[in-house]
Structure formats: C-alpha cells, structure tokens
Design an enzyme around this catalytic site. Structure first.
Site, PDB file in Angstrom:
ATOM      1  N   GLU A 108      -4.438  -7.573   4.769  1.00  0.00           N
ATOM      2  CA  GLU A 108      -3.626  -6.463   5.269  1.00  0.00           C
ATOM      3  C   GLU A 108      -2.814  -6.939   6.463  1.00  0.00           C
ATOM      4  OE1 GLU A 108      -5.899  -3.163   6.616  1.00  0.00           O
ATOM      5  OE2 GLU A 108      -4.152  -1.894   6.956  1.00  0.00           O
ATOM      6  N   HIS A 126      -9.259   6.713   2.562  1.00  0.00           N
ATOM      7  CA  HIS A 126      -9.634   6.950   3.958  1.00  0.00           C
ATOM      8  C   HIS A 126     -10.874   7.836   4.097  1.00  0.00           C
ATOM      9  CE1 HIS A 126      -8.242   6.733   8.252  1.00  0.00           C
ATOM     10  NE2 HIS A 126      -7.765   5.607   7.767  1.00  0.00           N
ATOM     11  N   ASP A 145      -5.221   3.965   0.011  1.00  0.00           N
ATOM     12  CA  ASP A 145      -6.355   4.142   0.911  1.00  0.00           C
ATOM     13  C   ASP A 145      -6.808   5.599   0.881  1.00  0.00           C
ATOM     14  OD1 ASP A 145      -6.917   3.066   4.395  1.00  0.00           O
ATOM     15  OD2 ASP A 145      -8.209   4.104   2.946  1.00  0.00           O
ATOM     16  N   ARG A 183     -13.707  -5.264   3.031  1.00  0.00           N
ATOM     17  CA  ARG A 183     -12.636  -4.826   3.939  1.00  0.00           C
ATOM     18  C   ARG A 183     -12.983  -5.083   5.411  1.00  0.00           C
ATOM     19  NH1 ARG A 183      -7.974  -4.053   4.502  1.00  0.00           N
ATOM     20  NH2 ARG A 183      -7.787  -1.917   5.275  1.00  0.00           N
ATOM     21  N   GLU A 193      -9.032   2.111  -1.817  1.00  0.00           N
ATOM     22  CA  GLU A 193      -9.804   1.770  -0.608  1.00  0.00           C
ATOM     23  C   GLU A 193     -10.518   2.987  -0.040  1.00  0.00           C
ATOM     24  OE1 GLU A 193      -7.269   0.140   2.371  1.00  0.00           O
ATOM     25  OE2 GLU A 193      -8.679   0.576   3.972  1.00  0.00           O
ATOM     26  N   GLU A 251     -13.970  -1.354   6.246  1.00  0.00           N
ATOM     27  CA  GLU A 251     -13.282  -1.584   7.526  1.00  0.00           C
ATOM     28  C   GLU A 251     -14.081  -1.012   8.696  1.00  0.00           C
ATOM     29  OE1 GLU A 251      -9.556   0.459   6.623  1.00  0.00           O
ATOM     30  OE2 GLU A 251     -10.038   1.839   8.227  1.00  0.00           O
ATOM     31  N   ARG A 283       0.852  -1.183   0.000  1.00  0.00           N
ATOM     32  CA  ARG A 283       0.000   0.000   0.000  1.00  0.00           C
ATOM     33  C   ARG A 283       0.890   1.236   0.000  1.00  0.00           C
ATOM     34  NH1 ARG A 283      -3.762   2.116   4.916  1.00  0.00           N
ATOM     35  NH2 ARG A 283      -1.774   3.138   5.433  1.00  0.00           N
ATOM     36  N   TYR A 324      -3.017  11.105   6.880  1.00  0.00           N
ATOM     37  CA  TYR A 324      -3.138   9.717   7.302  1.00  0.00           C
ATOM     38  C   TYR A 324      -2.101   8.835   6.610  1.00  0.00           C
ATOM     39  CZ  TYR A 324      -4.260   4.928   7.048  1.00  0.00           C
ATOM     40  OH  TYR A 324      -4.143   3.584   7.084  1.00  0.00           O
ATOM     41  N   TRP A 375     -11.492  11.844   8.610  1.00  0.00           N
ATOM     42  CA  TRP A 375     -10.054  11.602   8.770  1.00  0.00           C
ATOM     43  C   TRP A 375      -9.686  10.325   8.068  1.00  0.00           C
ATOM     44  CZ3 TRP A 375      -7.196   7.658  11.217  1.00  0.00           C
ATOM     45  CH2 TRP A 375      -5.822   7.924  11.295  1.00  0.00           C
TER      46      TRP A 375
HETATM   47  C1  CS2 Z   1      -6.540   2.065   7.862  1.00  0.00           C
HETATM   48  C2  CS2 Z   1      -6.544   1.823   9.349  1.00  0.00           C
HETATM   49  O1  CS2 Z   1      -5.339   0.054   7.699  1.00  0.00           O
HETATM   50  C3  CS2 Z   1      -6.158   0.795   7.139  1.00  0.00           C
HETATM   51  O2  CS2 Z   1      -6.684   0.563   6.039  1.00  0.00           O
HETATM   52  O3  CS2 Z   1      -7.733   2.556   7.364  1.00  0.00           O
HETATM   53  O4  CS2 Z   1      -5.235   1.874   9.797  1.00  0.00           O
HETATM   54  C4  CS2 Z   1      -7.380   2.788  10.165  1.00  0.00           C
HETATM   55  O5  CS2 Z   1      -6.842   4.086  10.038  1.00  0.00           O
HETATM   56  C5  CS2 Z   1      -7.337   2.349  11.612  1.00  0.00           C
HETATM   57  O6  CS2 Z   1      -7.731   1.006  11.684  1.00  0.00           O
HETATM   58  C6  CS2 Z   1      -8.268   3.192  12.455  1.00  0.00           C
HETATM   59  O7  CS2 Z   1      -8.300   2.683  13.764  1.00  0.00           O
HETATM   60 MG    MG Z   2      -8.260   1.753   5.504  1.00  0.00          MG
END
Ligand code: CS2
Ligand code: MG
Length: 408
Positions: free
Chosen positions: A345, A218, A216, A289, A242, A268, A147, A159, A408
C-alpha cells in the site's frame, strides 16, 4: 557499538508523527517509526519514560536480544502502544546495523527477491464520475493497482473518500482530523452492501477486467455480511477485500471463507503474530496487512511472513499516511527480501512531511523500491521537524441510525 542516546521526536507536518532516533558511541544514528494514529502521546510516554532509560549502554548490534528484552521484561505484553514503541527501537537498530555494514537493510535480510514492489493507491469518489476521475488520476501517477472506495447513497460521510478526486491535498493525506474530539460519522451496512457491487460492475465496465482492484471494508460487517459482499464481488475479480469483519475472533473468518472465493486481507490493527495464528494456519486469509510500525518492527514482520509462507499467504503491508516514511521504508526492505511478497500500500505523504523526512525510496512505473543507501534510507531533519508541533488529532467514529456506536 554502544547506544549512548535515544531521542523521541514528535512532529506534525501533514499529520502527527513519532520518531525514535538512536545514537551510538561511534556516531551512527538510526530512525524508527512509533506513530500510532490518535494515540501518539501514549507511545511517546512509553518510549521516553520506560524504554529509552533501558537502552542507554546496550549493544546496538543486539537487535533480537533487545527486542526480546523489551517484549518480555515489560511483563505486560502485546497491544498497539507497546508494539509501536518496540517497533521504533527495532527499526532504528536495523537502520544502524545497515549503516555499520554499508548495506541497505534488505541486503541484511537476504537480498532482493524481485526488482520492485507492486504498489497500490487509493482512488475514491462520492459519485461514479468522481471515482472514475480518481482512478484515471492514479493511473496517470503510475499506479498499476488501485483501491476503490466509494460514497454510499444516504450516508453523509464515509471512510476513504478524498476531499477531491484528483491529486492535491486529498483525503489520502489524513483521515485523522485535528481537534480535541473525534468526528462522528454515520453508517448503514445494508445500504453499503446494496451499493458496492454496482460500483465495481461500473468500474469493470469502464476500466476492463485486467486492472487489479482492491476494496477496504474497514471492519464494518458481521461475518455473514462480509460473506455476502465477498460473494457479490466475485464477478468483478478483486485483488482483495480488506478488513471485511473485525478479527479479534479469528474464527469469524471461517464463516466468510465458506461462502466466497474473493481474496481476503486482514491485519493492519494487529500487533503480534498471535493475532494472525489461526488466520494463517487455517488459510482464512490471503494477505497479511501488518505494518512494521504497529507490529513490533522489522524483526517480527519477517517472522510472521516466514510463518505465512508455509501456508502460501502473502504480504500486503499497511502503508497509510500514518505510517511515517521511516515505517514505510522499513516494510519496503522486508517486502523486497521475502519470497511471499504480495503488494504494498502506498498513500503518498504530503509536501510538508517530505520536507521533514528525506527519503531515498522510489516509486516508478507502479513499483516501489527502498533504494540502496545503507540502512533504511530515510533521514529526519530535526530543525524542519521542530517547525510543526504536535496537534491533537483523532480518527472519526461511527454511529448507526439508532445511535449505536459502530466500527469506523
Ligand atoms: C486504512 C487506513 O489504509 C488503509 O487500509 O485502513 O488508512 C486506516 O484508516 C488508518 O491507517 C487509520 O489510522
Ligand atoms: Mg485498511
């Protein structure tokens, strides 16, 4: 086989973790991950005050019935706190059933469908040289899929950028920062949309066309912005883009899908199959995810993947450091057994965490394997865990230049 005890263990080695340990009358124990990043104590209370008293005396073999009992008897359904609590019970009962059967959990799920689980790691860099170093570092660690997250000119924090670009105590170990108030970061989607395609062009020029690359978003783009990015990244052949847009409104992905063939991964922060229903049925995504911990455990994770298989949607289970080694092992067992596995992941946990959780899973030549110890294959050293008391920690949040709160 009767449940005689259920203990909630909170520990904070490299980060906060919540673990449920269930004990049966014949001495078998099982572990379940209940970690919800930034809201850990809410799950601790849900478990200690409202779930554990209901478990004592139940038959530990009745996994499906216990899941349905906890989900329906609460009356109030879904949500990350509820589903993380139920997930921990579910994982712990599968751990116990594996130990009772003398088999790793993946064997109870139908046996292995592959030799190992292709894993991806998190390369990042504020600049291209730093990013390239990080990619090479991950290749040296054995990762075959990577990634890519990058700084954006004009933004101070973003991020996914590691504190330094190579191994060591990096960002990967924890986005949540200890302290009583979330850190404010900045964001500018237009600057991001201008910059990211140039980064992937440079990465492809440096590393060639073969290396599977992921990115990602995000949750930070509107659907049309996500469509713009997906289209602009098509020349760079991503494995997936993602969380390209917030997906409470699953229909938003129809707009993105109309404009781009870049594969999409979402989920996620989802916690039940209903969050995926339209996304899968309308084939608006390519990868699920979900994480065992936030999705109610192994039982529903297997169910959503069987639903996804009807639409050729594959797994891409969430594996950040805030899914504990127990939760990571749980989804490895599911990933090994299902036919429609995609990728796993794997953000490596820190050294202190690895002293609290003894793990039998392996990462070799880019592939993960849950191992063949009975159950999930993870033990928790309660004494070691006791050395690291809980510390409040929150994920950052974003504001735009005009002060508007953003994702975020
Ligand atoms: C992120 C995560 O790994 C990922 O894809 O989106 O690290 C996410 O920021 C954290 O799980 C938030 O707790
Ligand atoms: Mg993520």
């Amino acid at each position: 086989m009767e449940i005689v005890a259920a203990d909630v263990i909170v520990t904070s080695p490299n980060r906060n973790f919540v673990t449920l340990k269930i004990t049966t009358d014949d001495g078998l124990t099982g572990l379940g991950d209940a970690t919800l990043n930034g809201r850990e104590l809410a799950v601790v209370s849900y478990l200690r005050d409202h779930v554990v008293p209901l478990l004592i005396g139940r038959d530990a073999h009745r996994i499906e019935d216990t899941w349905q009992f906890l989900y329906r008897s609460a009356y109030w359904r879904r949500g990350p706190v509820t589903m993380a609590a139920i997930a921990a019970v579910d994982m712990a009962l599968w751990d116990i059933k594996g130990k009772a059967a003398g088999m790793p959990v993946y064997q109870l799920l139908g046996g292995a469908s592959r030799n190992g689980l292709m894993a991806y790691g998190h390369a990042s860099g504020k600049s291209l040289p730093e990013l390239f170093d990080s990619i090479r570092d991950h290749q040296e660690q054995g990762y075959r899929s990577i990634r890519v997250q990058t700084g954006v000119p004009g933004l101070t924090a973003i991020y996914g950028i590691a504190a330094q670009s190579t191994s060591g105590e990096r960002y990967d170990h924890e986005p949540a920062q200890r302290g009583g108030y979330p850190t404010e970061e900045d964001w500018d989607t237009r600057a991001y949309l201008r910059h990211v395609p140039t980064v992937f062009e440079a990465v492809r020029n440096e590393f060639g066309p073969e290396l599977p690359l992921l990115h990602d978003g995000h949750h930070r783009m509107t659907p049309i912005q996500a469509a713009t990015l997906g289209k602009s990244l098509e020349p760079y052949d991503l494995f997936w883009l993602e969380d390209c847009t917030p997906a409470e409104n699953q229909e938003a992905l129809r707009l993105v899908r109309q404009h781009t063939t870049t594969p999409l991964a979402i989920g996620e922060i989802f916690n039940t199959v209903w969050d995926f229903q339209s996304l899968i049925k309308e084939q608006l995504i390519d990868y699920v995810r979900a994480a065992s911990t936030h999705f109610g455990g192994i039982t529903p994770l297997r169910k959503v993947m069987d639903y996804a298989a009807q639409y050729q949607v594959k797994s891409g289970f969430h594996g950040p450091t805030d899914v504990s080694p127990v939760g990571l092992a749980a989804q490895m067992h599911v990933g090994l057994a299902i036919h429609n596995f995609g990728i796993q992941e794997y953000m490596k946990h820190g050294a202190h965490t690895n002293r609290v959780f003894q793990q039998s899973f392996t990462f070799e030549d880019g592939y993960l394997h849950p191992g063949d110890r009975p159950g999930l294959g993870v033990d928790l050293d309660v004494d070691e865990a006791g050395k690291y008391p809980y510390e409040v920690a929150y994920l950052p949040y974003n504001r735009l230049a005009d002060g508007t709160v953003h994702d975020w």
